[in-house]
Design a protein around this motif. Structure first.
Motif, PDB file in Angstrom:
ATOM      1  N   PRO A 225      30.366  10.220 -36.265  1.00 51.36           N
ATOM      2  CA  PRO A 225      29.858  10.925 -35.079  1.00 51.36           C
ATOM      3  C   PRO A 225      28.765  10.160 -34.352  1.00 51.36           C
ATOM      4  N   LYS A 226      28.061   9.278 -35.054  1.00 55.36           N
ATOM      5  CA  LYS A 226      26.966   8.542 -34.418  1.00 55.36           C
ATOM      6  C   LYS A 226      27.463   7.585 -33.341  1.00 55.36           C
ATOM      7  N   ASP A 227      28.776   7.285 -33.380  1.00 51.65           N
ATOM      8  CA  ASP A 227      29.331   6.402 -32.349  1.00 51.65           C
ATOM      9  C   ASP A 227      29.311   7.062 -30.974  1.00 51.65           C
ATOM     10  N   LYS A 228      29.203   8.377 -30.960  1.00 50.86           N
ATOM     11  CA  LYS A 228      29.148   9.114 -29.691  1.00 50.86           C
ATOM     12  C   LYS A 228      28.044  10.167 -29.809  1.00 50.86           C
ATOM     13  N   PRO A 229      26.796   9.788 -29.525  1.00 52.74           N
ATOM     14  CA  PRO A 229      25.666  10.704 -29.762  1.00 52.74           C
ATOM     15  C   PRO A 229      25.744  11.993 -28.947  1.00 52.74           C
ATOM     16  N   PHE A 230      26.195  11.881 -27.672  1.00 52.42           N
ATOM     17  CA  PHE A 230      26.199  13.047 -26.797  1.00 52.42           C
ATOM     18  C   PHE A 230      27.529  13.133 -26.046  1.00 52.42           C
ATOM     19  N   PRO A 231      27.925  14.329 -25.658  1.00 53.16           N
ATOM     20  CA  PRO A 231      29.165  14.453 -24.876  1.00 53.16           C
ATOM     21  C   PRO A 231      28.961  13.913 -23.471  1.00 53.16           C
ATOM     22  N   ILE A 232      30.055  13.541 -22.842  1.00 55.87           N
ATOM     23  CA  ILE A 232      29.980  13.141 -21.433  1.00 55.87           C
ATOM     24  C   ILE A 232      29.627  14.386 -20.620  1.00 55.87           C
ATOM     25  N   PRO A 233      28.576  14.332 -19.808  1.00 53.45           N
ATOM     26  CA  PRO A 233      28.194  15.520 -19.028  1.00 53.45           C
ATOM     27  C   PRO A 233      29.343  16.006 -18.155  1.00 53.45           C
ATOM     28  N   GLN A 234      29.475  17.317 -18.079  1.00 54.09           N
ATOM     29  CA  GLN A 234      30.586  17.888 -17.312  1.00 54.09           C
ATOM     30  C   GLN A 234      30.547  17.464 -15.846  1.00 54.09           C
ATOM     31  N   ILE A 235      29.355  17.256 -15.337  1.00 58.82           N
ATOM     32  CA  ILE A 235      29.243  16.928 -13.910  1.00 58.82           C
ATOM     33  C   ILE A 235      29.844  15.560 -13.599  1.00 58.82           C
ATOM     34  N   CYS A 236      30.050  14.758 -14.637  1.00 61.62           N
ATOM     35  CA  CYS A 236      30.631  13.422 -14.445  1.00 61.62           C
ATOM     36  C   CYS A 236      32.145  13.411 -14.554  1.00 61.62           C
ATOM     37  N   GLN A 237      32.763  14.529 -14.940  1.00 63.52           N
ATOM     38  CA  GLN A 237      34.210  14.535 -15.121  1.00 63.52           C
ATOM     39  C   GLN A 237      34.839  15.855 -14.664  1.00 63.52           C
ATOM     40  N   SER A 238      34.223  16.464 -13.642  1.00 63.09           N
ATOM     41  CA  SER A 238      34.718  17.743 -13.131  1.00 63.09           C
ATOM     42  C   SER A 238      34.981  17.654 -11.637  1.00 63.09           C
ATOM     43  N   ASP A 239      35.766  18.593 -11.153  1.00 61.41           N
ATOM     44  CA  ASP A 239      35.989  18.743  -9.715  1.00 61.41           C
ATOM     45  C   ASP A 239      34.711  19.325  -9.113  1.00 61.41           C
ATOM     46  N   LEU A 240      34.090  18.606  -8.195  1.00 64.71           N
ATOM     47  CA  LEU A 240      32.762  18.985  -7.693  1.00 64.71           C
ATOM     48  C   LEU A 240      32.796  19.561  -6.284  1.00 64.71           C
ATOM     49  N   VAL A 241      33.986  19.890  -5.777  1.00 64.26           N
ATOM     50  CA  VAL A 241      34.090  20.368  -4.397  1.00 64.26           C
ATOM     51  C   VAL A 241      33.260  21.627  -4.185  1.00 64.26           C
ATOM     52  N   ASN A 242      33.385  22.597  -5.094  1.00 62.32           N
ATOM     53  CA  ASN A 242      32.638  23.839  -4.925  1.00 62.32           C
ATOM     54  C   ASN A 242      31.134  23.629  -5.088  1.00 62.32           C
ATOM     55  N   ILE A 243      30.748  22.709  -5.985  1.00 60.89           N
ATOM     56  CA  ILE A 243      29.330  22.388  -6.172  1.00 60.89           C
ATOM     57  C   ILE A 243      28.777  21.753  -4.899  1.00 60.89           C
ATOM     58  N   GLU A 244      29.507  20.801  -4.350  1.00 62.96           N
ATOM     59  CA  GLU A 244      29.061  20.125  -3.128  1.00 62.96           C
ATOM     60  C   GLU A 244      28.892  21.123  -1.994  1.00 62.96           C
ATOM     61  N   TYR A 245      29.849  22.037  -1.854  1.00 63.57           N
ATOM     62  CA  TYR A 245      29.764  23.021  -0.775  1.00 63.57           C
ATOM     63  C   TYR A 245      28.599  23.988  -0.999  1.00 63.57           C
ATOM     64  N   SER A 246      28.403  24.409  -2.244  1.00 62.47           N
ATOM     65  CA  SER A 246      27.293  25.332  -2.551  1.00 62.47           C
ATOM     66  C   SER A 246      25.953  24.684  -2.218  1.00 62.47           C
ATOM     67  N   LEU A 247      25.811  23.396  -2.523  1.00 62.91           N
ATOM     68  CA  LEU A 247      24.552  22.703  -2.206  1.00 62.91           C
ATOM     69  C   LEU A 247      24.350  22.585  -0.702  1.00 62.91           C
ATOM     70  N   ARG A 248      25.422  22.290   0.015  1.00 62.28           N
ATOM     71  CA  ARG A 248      25.299  22.085   1.458  1.00 62.28           C
ATOM     72  C   ARG A 248      25.021  23.384   2.214  1.00 62.28           C
ATOM     73  N   LYS A 249      25.514  24.509   1.698  1.00 63.34           N
ATOM     74  CA  LYS A 249      25.248  25.772   2.395  1.00 63.34           C
ATOM     75  C   LYS A 249      23.959  26.424   1.922  1.00 63.34           C
ATOM     76  N   SER A 250      23.324  25.823   0.881  1.00 64.13           N
ATOM     77  CA  SER A 250      22.047  26.339   0.402  1.00 64.13           C
ATOM     78  C   SER A 250      20.921  25.865   1.319  1.00 64.13           C
ATOM     79  N   HIS A 251      19.682  26.243   1.002  1.00 65.24           N
ATOM     80  CA  HIS A 251      18.557  25.821   1.826  1.00 65.24           C
ATOM     81  C   HIS A 251      18.336  24.311   1.757  1.00 65.24           C
TER      82      HIS A 251
END
Length: 1119
Positions: A225-251
Motif C-alpha cells: 500500500p505504501k506505493d500509493k500513499p493517497f488516492p487520486i483526488p476526485q477533482i482530477c478525474q471527474s466531469d467538472l461541468v457542473n462544478i465549473e458552472y456552479s462557480l461561475r454563477k456564484s459570487h
C-alpha cells in the motif's frame, strides 16, 4: 467580528466537495488578510496528503500547527495477517468458526455487484447457517443500522470505511481494491475502473478495529500500500461541468482557471479547457474570448440548484416553454435522491407507465402529493399512505423526495419570475419529454433494430460508436420475443466496466422523432454497390427532393451526410437505409471441372446438405438478430440446386455470400458430411480402467455438470487455488452447460484426460501472440509451448448462440475477453491481463462443424457434452476394423503421451506432428492410418483426394516416375468402400489364422486396368467372376510391385488421354513361388494363398479369392 472556527474532517477522502472547501478557504485567506486573525481552520484526518499542507503553508502570514495525537488510535490490540490472493469466502468461514458470540466480521470488496454476490454465495455455501448483510451507499440509513445491530458478517464497499459504527467488530478482511468512476474528457465518458486502494484508505479500514475489543486485520491483496500513499483526488478525474458552472454563477463569477491555484491538487489544463468548451456548447457560456455567462446562462442561474446543468435546462424548458414546471420539479425531486434503479422492482404494477421510467416516477410523486395536498399537515401520515399504496419498501426514498420537493417549492415561491410557472402541471408525457430533451438531447438512443443491426441494443444517435442496452430494471424492458422501443431518452448512461463497450441506459422514456428539435449531423457510409443502388432509378435524387427543404443532404465519396433538425435527420436516415435494402439470390455452386473427383465429391456433398438445410438455422438466426438480415435456404433435390435468398443491406449481403462461399470451401475438402452431433455418444470408461481414472471424471464433471454450484465456480475463478486451467474449466462450463456447446480438441486431451500443463516462461503476457489471417485480420493464438493451449467448441445446432450474452456470463465471474469474428467461427482472447495467464477459445459454427470429417490424431478424437458428467465421447467412430481404436486405448495413449496419426501426412499434419514430438515431447506410434468415416448408405463408395503434400502422394510420384520421365500425376484418390473393407478384413482374419505368427502377409501392390474395369474395381473390388482366365498362372487377379508392369495393362482415355492404375492392399499369405507358366491354375496350390510368378523381369503376384485384395488408391495419370 467574533472569531470563527472552520472544522473540516475526513480530508483523506479527497472528494470534490472537500477539495473545493479547502480551495475556497485558501482563497479567502489569501485575498482577505484581515480575516486571518479572526478565523481558525482545523483540518482533521487519519492521514494527510502533503499537498494539503503545501497549500496552506504557501499563504503569507498563515501559521500552521501540527497536532499528532498518539493516544488516539486503537484502544485494543490489533493483529495483522497477510493472506494474498486467498478467497474472501474461505477466510470468512474460517473466522466464523473461531469467533466468539457477538463478534462481527467486516469484508471490504470492490463493487456493489461483488457485495451482493458474496452475500449470496456465503449463504449458499454455508447452507444458510451464515447470513451475510450487504452495506452499500444506496441503502437507507435505517436499513444499514438494522443490519449492523442484528448481523455478524458484512460485505461492504467504501461506505463502511468511516460513516458506519459497528458495536462489536472483531475482524476486517480487506481485498484492497475499489471501483472508482473515472472521467475521460475526450470521449466524455465516465467509466468505473478497478484500482488499488491507497494506503490512506487501507489505514481507514484498519482503523475500524480496536475500538470495542481486540481485532484482527486480514489483507488479501498482494501489493504494498505504501506505493500509493493517497488516492487520486476526485477533482482530477471527474466531469467538472457542473462544478465549473456552479462557480461561475456564484459570487466568485470565475471558474476553475481562477480557483485551481488554491486547489491542493490541480486538474489538468486539458480537463478544464474541455469543461469550459462544454459549457459553451450548452449555450451557458459566451464564445471566446468572453468568459461571461450567456443571457440563457444567467436565466438558468436564477433557478435553484438541480444537481446538474442538464436537469436545470429541463426545468427551465418546462417553466418557460411547455407549461409543465411542477411536473419537472416533482420529477427532479425524486430523481435527485435515487442512486440506482432498484426502485422499479419495488413498485406496484399500477404505477408503471408504458411511456417509461420518468412517467413511472412522476406517478409515484403524484400519488403521494395528491393526498398530501388534500389533507392538513397533521393528518398526513406517510407510513399509512405507503402501506395503502404498496409503497412501503420505498418509503425512505419518498420521504427524501418529498423533503427535496418542499425545499424547491419554497424556493420557487420566493421567485417572482417563476412562482406561477412552477405551479403549472400538465401530466402529459409529450410535454414532459420535450422538456427533458432540452437538457438530455445528447442522450437520445435509437434501437439498432431500426438501423438494421442488433435487435436489443441501442446506439447514441449522435455517436454511432456508443452502443448501449437498457437497464434490466427499466419499465421499457421488453421480452426477447418482442421488438424493443424504437427511440428513447436517457437520464443516465453508465459505463459500468471498461471491459465491455456497451453502456447501460438508466431512467429512460420512449419518445417520438417529431418531439426532437435540436440540430444534428449524421453520416451514412456506403460501399460502391450501395452507392450505385442509391443512384439507380433516381432513388437518391427523389430522396433529396423529398428532404432537402428540411435539411442539408449530400452524397459524396461513398457517404451520405445529413444535417438538420434531429427528427428530420432520423426520418431521412431510416428512409435511406430502407432504400439500401435489396433481395439477392444465389446458388451454392460447384466450380470444379465436370467429371473430376473434386466435382463428383462436392456434388455429392451438396446433395447431402440439401437434405439437412436446418443446419443453417443458427447462421440464419445470427444474421437476423445481429443485422436484421433475412436469409432463406431452399433446396431442390430434383434439380440438385441449393438456392440462398438474402434480404438486407448490400454490404451485409456480400458478407453473407462470403460466409456461404467459405462453407463451400470447407465442403470441397470434406469426404463425408457428418452431423455436428454425430460420433460415438459419451460413455464411462470400462471398470478396469475407470478405477484408476477418477481424477479424469472429476475434471469432466467440472465442465459438464450443469448443477455445479456457484461457490464451486467462484472458487475456480477467484479462489486461492484458482489457476489458468480452473478458469478455463469455468469458461468451458459456461459454453457447455449454459449455451449447449460441445467441447473438443486439445483441452480435453491435455488437461481433462492428461492433466498436463506447460509454460514457455514465467511471463504470462508473452504466452499470447497475434497473427494476420488471409483477410488481413489480426487474430490471437497461444504460443506452442503453452499447454493446455485453448478451448475448441462447436456451437449448438438447435438454438441461437448470442455472443453478447456469452460475454456477459463471463463478466459475471470477472473474466475479461476480446471477441473476433471470422466467416466460420468466433475467436476469443480471454484473461489477457489476468495473473494466471491468457488463453484462446474457438467457437465453430455448426454448418462448418458439419464438414469436419477427418481426425488428425487418435488422442484428438474426444469430446464432452452437457450432463455427461463422467463420460467421454468420440468425434469419429474409429472402433471398427481396420482401426479398432477404442476409448480406453485413446485414454491410455494420452496418459503415456503417445499418439497415432489417423490421416495422410500432408504439410499441415506434419506441422502438428512436429509440435507434438519436438515441443510437447509426445511419441508417434505405428504407421499413419487414413481414417475416412463411412459414407451414407446411398453413397456406398467414396473417392477422397489425397493431398499433394502428403508423404504417400510424394512417395507414389517417386515410384511412378520409373514408367516415364514425362509421366504426370493428375490425381490420387483414396477409395472408401465399407462393404469391400468388411470383406477384406474378414478375409484377413481367415488367412492370418493359416499363417505363421498370425501374419497375413499384407502388401501394397499395383494393378493396371482400363475401360469398364476402372469403375468395376472401384465399386465392387476384384470380383473373381471377371478374373483373367488366360493369365500365365491361371484365372486370378494379377498385381505387381513395379508400376511399369501394371502400366502395360492401362489404356489412355479416348477424351482426355488419362490412364488409371490402382494401388492396392493385397493379402498374399503363404506364397507359392512359380518359375514356370501354369495357366491351368484356378486357385493357389494347396497350403498356399497366392502365387508369386518370377518368370519375367517383373515379379507378378496372383490371388484367386474374392476379398483377398482391397483397392486402396486410384491413381490417374498421363504419359
Amino acid at each position: 467580528m467574533k472569531s470563527i472556527v472552520l472544522f473540516i474532517d475526513e480530508i483523506h477522502e479527497r472528494s470534490i466537495n472537500i477539495d473545493l472547501c479547502l480551495a475556497l478557504i485558501a482563497r479567502m485567506l489569501t485575498f482577505k488578510k484581515e480575516l486571518i486573525s479572526k478565523i481558525k481552520v482545523i483540518i482533521s484526518s487519519t492521514t494527510l496528503d502533503t499537498s494539503v499542507e503545501r497549500l496552506f503553508s504557501s499563504i503569507p502570514h498563515i501559521k500552521l500547527y501540527h497536532f499528532n495525537i498518539p493516544t488516539i488510535g486503537p484502544i485494543y490490540a490489533l493483529a495483522k495477517f497477510y493472506r494474498p490472493n486467498e478467497n474472501v469466502l474461505d477466510i470468512v468461514q474460517e473466522l466464523y468458526k473461531k469467533r466468539q458470540r457477538h463478534d462481527q466480521i467486516l469484508c471490504f470488496v470492490n463493487s456493489v455487484s461483488e457485495v451482493n454476490q458474496c452475500c449470496r454465495l456465503l449463504t449458499e455455501i454455508s447452507g444458510g447457517t451464515i447470513l451475510a448483510y450487504p452495506l452499500i451507499q444506496s441503502q437507507q440509513a435505517s436499513t444499514q443500522k438494522s443490519f449492523i445491530e442484528h448481523g455478524s458478517v458484512f460485505f461492504s464497499t467504501t461506505v463502511a470505511e468511516t460513516s458506519l459504527t459497528f458495536p462489536s467488530l472483531k475482524y476486517v478482511i480487506d481485498m484492497g481494491m475499489i471501483n472508482i468512476p473515472v472521467y475521460d474528457y475526450q470521449s466524455k465518458k465516465t467509466t468505473l475502473k478497478e484500482v488499488r486502494a491507497a494506503e490512506s484508505t487501507i489505514k481507514q479500514r484498519l482503523g475500524r478495529l480496536g475500538r470495542t475489543k481486540s481485532g484482527e486485520y486480514y489483507a488479501l491483496y498482494d501489493f504494498d500500500p505504501k506505493d500509493k500513499p493517497f488516492p487520486i483526488p476526485q477533482i482530477c478525474q471527474s466531469d467538472l461541468v457542473n462544478i465549473e458552472y456552479s462557480l461561475r454563477k456564484s459570487h466568485l463569477q470565475n471558474g476553475l482557471n481562477d480557483l485551481k491555484q488554491f486547489l491542493p491538487d490541480k486538474p489538468t489544463q486539458e480537463l478544464i479547457d474541455s469543461t469550459i468548451q462544454e459549457l459553451r456548447l450548452l449555450n451557458v457560456l459566451e464564445s471566446e474570448p468572453s468568459n461571461e455567462l450567456t443571457v440563457y446562462g444567467k436565466i438558468l442561474a436564477m433557478l435553484p440548484d438541480f444537481d446538474s446543468i442538464q436537469m436545470s435546462k429541463c426545468v427551465l424548458a418546462a417553466l418557460e416553454k411547455y407549461g409543465c414546471g411542477d411536473d419537472l420539479i416533482r420529477l427532479a425531486s425524486i430523481l435527485s435522491v435515487l442512486e440506482t434503479t432498484t426502485i422499479f422492482q419495488k413498485l406496484p404494477q399500477y404505477l408503471k407507465s408504458p411511456d417509461g421510467d420518468f412517467m413511472t416516477l412522476l406517478n409515484v410523486m403524484d400519488e403521494v402529493l395528491l393526498i398530501k395536498q388534500s389533507v392538513s399537515v397533521k393528518q398526513f401520515d406517510l407510513d399509512r399512505i405507503c402501506q395503502a399504496k404498496g409503497l412501503t419498501n420505498i418509503k425512505y426514498i419518498i420521504e427524501e423526495a418529498l423533503r427535496r420537493y418542499a425545499n424547491l417549492e419554497k424556493l420557487f415561491s420566493h421567485s417572482s419570475e417563476f412562482r406561477e410557472k412552477a405551479r403549472l402541471a400538465s401530466g402529459q408525457w409529450e410535454l414532459i419529454a420535450k422538456s427533458l430533451l432540452a437538457g438530455y438531447y445528447e442522450n437520445i438512443f435509437v434501437s439498432m433494430k431500426e438501423l438494421h443491426d442488433r435487435i436489443h441494443q441501442f446506439v447514441r444517435y449522435n455517436d454511432k460508436n456508443d452502443i448501449a442496452v437498457l437497464d434490466l430494471q427499466s419499465t421499457l424492458i421488453r421480452p426477447k420475443s418482442q421488438s424493443p422501443v424504437s427511440l428513447i431518452i436517457a437520464r443516465e448512461v453508465c459505463y459500468s466496466s471498461a471491459n465491455r463497450s456497451k453502456a447501460i441506459l438508466s431512467f429512460v422514456g420512449e419518445i417520438k422523432p417529431e418531439w426532437m428539435n435540436h440540430t444534428i449531423e449524421r453520416q451514412i457510409y456506403l460501399d460502391h454497390d450501395e452507392e450505385n443502388r442509391l443512384n439507380a432509378n433516381n432513388r437518391y435524387l427523389n430522396d433529396e427532393a423529398k428532404f432537402s427543404n428540411k435539411l442539408n443532404m449530400l452524397l459524396s465519396n461513398h457517404m451520405v451526410s445529413l444535417k438538420g433538425p434531429a427528427d428530420v435527420v432520423l426520418n431521412a436516415e431510416l428512409h435511406l437505409r430502407q432504400e439500401l435494402i435489396s433481395e439477392y439470390t444465389f446458388n451454392l455452386e460447384n466450380k470444379n471441372p465436370p467429371n473430376t473427383a473434386s466435382y463428383i465429391n462436392l456434388s455429392r456433398n451438396f446433395e447431402s446438405v440439401m437434405k439437412m438445410t436446418r443446419i443453417f438455422h443458427p447462421l440464419i438466426w445470427r444474421w437476423k438478430n445481429q443485422k436484421q438480415v433475412e436469409i432463406t435456404v431452399d433446396s431442390d433435390t430434383a434439380t440438385k440446386t441449393c438456392k440462398i435468398t438474402v434480404n438486407g443491406i448490400y454490404s451485409d449481403i456480400k458478407k453473407v455470400k462470403d460466409e456461404f462461399n467459405s462453407f463451400v470451401g470447407w465442403l470441397q475438402n470434406c469426404a463425408v458430411i457428418r452431423h455436428p452431433n454425430a460420433g460415438v455418444p459419451p460413455r464411462n470408461l470400462r471398470p478396469q480402467m475407470r478405477r484408476n481414472c477418477r481424477d479424469i471424471e472429476k475434471r469432466i464433471s467440472c465442465i459438464t455438470d450443469s448443477k455445479r454450484t456457484s461457490i464451486d465456480l467462484y472458487n475456480s475463478v477467484k479462489g486461492p487455488k484458482a489457476t489458468r486451467e480452473t478458469r478455463m474449466e469455468v469458461v468451458a462450463w459456461i459454453a457447455v452447460c449454459k449455451f449447449d456447446c460441445r467441447l473438443e480438441g486439445g483441452f480435453v486431451r491435455d488437461w481433462v484426460v492428461g492433466n498436463y500443463r506447460a509454460r514457455s516462461n514465467d511471463n504470462p503476457s508473452s504466452w499470447l501472440q497475434y497473427y494476420v489471417n488471409k483477410n488481413g485480420q489480426q487474430l490471437p493464438s497461444m504460443v506452442k509451448e503453452v499447454v493446455p493451449a485453448d478451448l475448441d467448441c462447436h456451437l449448438p445446432t438447435h438454438v441461437y448462440f448470442d455472443i453478447d450474452k456469452f460475454q456477459d456470463e463471463l463478466l459475471k465471474f470477472d473474466i475479461k475477453c476480446k471477441v473476433f469474428r471470422e466467416d466460420w467461427r468466433y475467436v476469443i482472447s480471454i484473461d489477457e491481463d489476468a495473473r494466471t495467464g491468457p488463453f484462446v477459445m474457438d467457437l465453430i459454427e455448426p454448418h462448418i462443424a458439419l464438414t469436419h470429417d477427418r481426425i488428425d490424431f487418435d488422442v484428438n478424437n474426444l469430446f464432452l457434452e452437457k450432463d455427461y458428467t463422467n463420460d467421454l465421447g468420440m468425434r469419429v467412430d474409429i472402433q471398427r476394423k481396420p482401426y479398432f481404436i477404442e476409448l480406453e486405448m485413446i485414454v491410455d495413449h494420452i496418459k503415456n503421451k503417445c499418439f497415432q496419426v489417423l490421416r495422410p501426412v500432408d504439410w499441415v499434419v506434419k506441422e502438428r506432428i512436429d509440435q507434438m514430438i519436438n515441443i510437447r515431447s509426445w511419441v508417434q506410434i505405428g504407421e499413419a492410418l487414413s481414417v475416412i468415416p463411412d459414407p451414407h448408405p446411398y453413397n456406398h463408395v467414396l473417392l477422397v483426394p489425397l493431398p499433394s503434400s502428403a508423404n504417400l502422394y510424394q512417395h507414389l510420384i517417386s515410384l511412378m516416375g520409373i514408367i516415364s520421365n514425362a509421366l504426370q500425376i493428375i490425381s490420387i484418390e483414396e477409395i472408401k468402400n465399407p462393404s469391400l473393407e468388411d470383406t477384406y478384413e474378414a478375409m484377413k482374419i481367415v488367412i492370418a489364422k493359416q499363417c505363421a505368427a498370425y501374419n497375413p502377409n499384407e502388401q501394397l501392390l499395383f494393378h493396371g486396368t482400363h475401360g469398364a474395369g476402372i469403375e468395376g474395381i472401384t465399386e465392387y473390388g476384384f470380383d473373381d467372376r471377371y478374373y483373367n482366365p488366360n493369365g500365365a498362372w491361371g484365372r486370378g487377379a494379377y498385381f505387381a510391385d513395379d508400376p511399369r508392369k501394371a502400366h502395360n495393362y492401362t489404356a489412355p482415355d479416348a477424351i482426355n488421354q488419362t490412364r488409371v492404375m490402382f494401388f492396392n492392399k493385397v493379402l498374399l499369405g503363404n506364397q507359392s513361388v512359380q518359375n514356370a507358366w501354369n495357366n491351368s491354375l484356378v486357385s493357389a496350390p494347396k497350403g498356399y494363398h497366392s502365387v508369386q510368378g518370377t518368370l519375367s523381369i517383373f515379379t507378378e503376384y496372383v490371388i484367386y479369392r474374392y476379398g483377398q485384395a482391397l483397392p486402396y488408391l486410384k491413381i490417374t495419370y498421363k504419359v
